[in-house]
Enzyme design. Structure first.
Site, PDB file in Angstrom:
ATOM      1  N   GLY A  94      35.995  32.220  33.414  1.00 13.96           N
ATOM      2  CA  GLY A  94      37.198  32.223  32.603  1.00 13.96           C
ATOM      3  C   GLY A  94      37.042  31.851  31.148  1.00 13.96           C
ATOM      4  N   ASP A 118      38.219  39.613  38.026  1.00 14.20           N
ATOM      5  CA  ASP A 118      36.840  39.436  38.466  1.00 14.20           C
ATOM      6  C   ASP A 118      36.802  39.553  39.983  1.00 14.20           C
ATOM      7  OD1 ASP A 118      34.136  37.990  37.025  1.00 14.20           O
ATOM      8  OD2 ASP A 118      34.204  38.020  39.214  1.00 14.20           O
ATOM      9  N   ASP A 129      38.105  44.003  42.334  1.00  8.86           N
ATOM     10  CA  ASP A 129      36.878  44.778  42.202  1.00  8.86           C
ATOM     11  C   ASP A 129      37.183  45.945  41.272  1.00  8.86           C
ATOM     12  OD1 ASP A 129      34.656  46.400  42.419  1.00  8.86           O
ATOM     13  OD2 ASP A 129      34.561  46.339  44.602  1.00  8.86           O
ATOM     14  N   LYS A 152      28.877  43.875  27.616  1.00 10.28           N
ATOM     15  CA  LYS A 152      27.525  43.316  27.725  1.00 10.28           C
ATOM     16  C   LYS A 152      26.623  44.308  28.439  1.00 10.28           C
ATOM     17  CE  LYS A 152      26.689  39.895  30.672  1.00 10.28           C
ATOM     18  NZ  LYS A 152      26.729  38.501  31.149  1.00 10.28           N
TER      19      LYS A 152
END
EC number: 2.1.1.166
Length: 207
Positions: free
Chosen positions: A49, A69, A87, A151
């Site tokens: 978080g 998440d 998901d 990322k």
């Protein structure tokens, strides 16, 4: 533990963040100015978080963060953050509704990472799958002109991924925050100025 890891780990503890990763988002925002008051933010791979908390601070009480998440978290979020255990590959009807009600989003951020196996190519492939799915979600739910942060663990699929990002954003930048571990293969790519999805004409669909 290395000194730089001590610094960010202890800093996160002092400032009540569940993880040091918040400083990566802060560095990205300082460099590219993606978060502003009143914005709507979608945070993918949000647990535990830290990114949601960092984004919520920057966008203020008039902004909204929808965080998701596959894992749950015990982090207590402020009122402008909604966390859902989801998901991203199998989105529930409830999450799709939340996407519609909270979005479209000014910013989509993804710090998603796969469970690692220790096998370099397997881990890179799993990371790539998450990145492509995050981009797909972003392309459906970003406002035109919006921003995307993802990322990526560097590997053979990155070139194709960045090429796809360039079709959707006016500018694509790579950035390695100082708060990333020096030995980490992670890099962040930032898409600026979402163009919207290409229009599909009836003629293109004809045989």
């Amino acid at each position: 533990m290395k000194k730089y890891r001590d610094h960010y780990f202890l800093k996160a503890k002092r400032e009540n963040y569940p993880a040091r990763s918040v400083y990566k988002l802060k560095e990205i925002d300082k460099r590219f100015g993606i978060l502003k008051q009143g914005m709507r933010v979608l945070d993918l791979g949000a647990a535990p978080g830290s990114w949601s908390l960092g984004a919520a601070e920057k966008i203020g009480p008039s902004g909204r963060v929808l965080a998701a998440d596959i894992q749950t978290t015990e982090t207590v979020f402020p009122p402008n953050v909604t966390f859902m255990q989801e998901d991203v590959f199998e989105r529930s009807a409830e999450f799709e509704q939340a996407l519609s009600e909270t979005g479209p989003f000014d910013v989509v951020i993804s710090d998603m990472a796969p469970k690692t196996t220790g096998h370099k190519f397997t881990d890179q492939a799993r990371s790539s799958n998450l990145c492509f799915e995050a981009l797909a979600v972003a392309s459906l739910h970003l406002v035109e002109g919006g921003s995307f942060v993802v990322k990526i663990f560097m590997g053979p699929d990155v070139e194709a991924y960045v090429k796809q990002m360039r079709t959707l954003f006016t500018a694509v930048k790579s950035f390695k925050p100082k708060s990333s571990r020096s030995e980490s293969k992670e890099t962040f790519y930032i898409g600026l100025g979402f163009k919207g999805l290409p229009e599909f004409s009836e003629q293109e669909g004809e045989d």
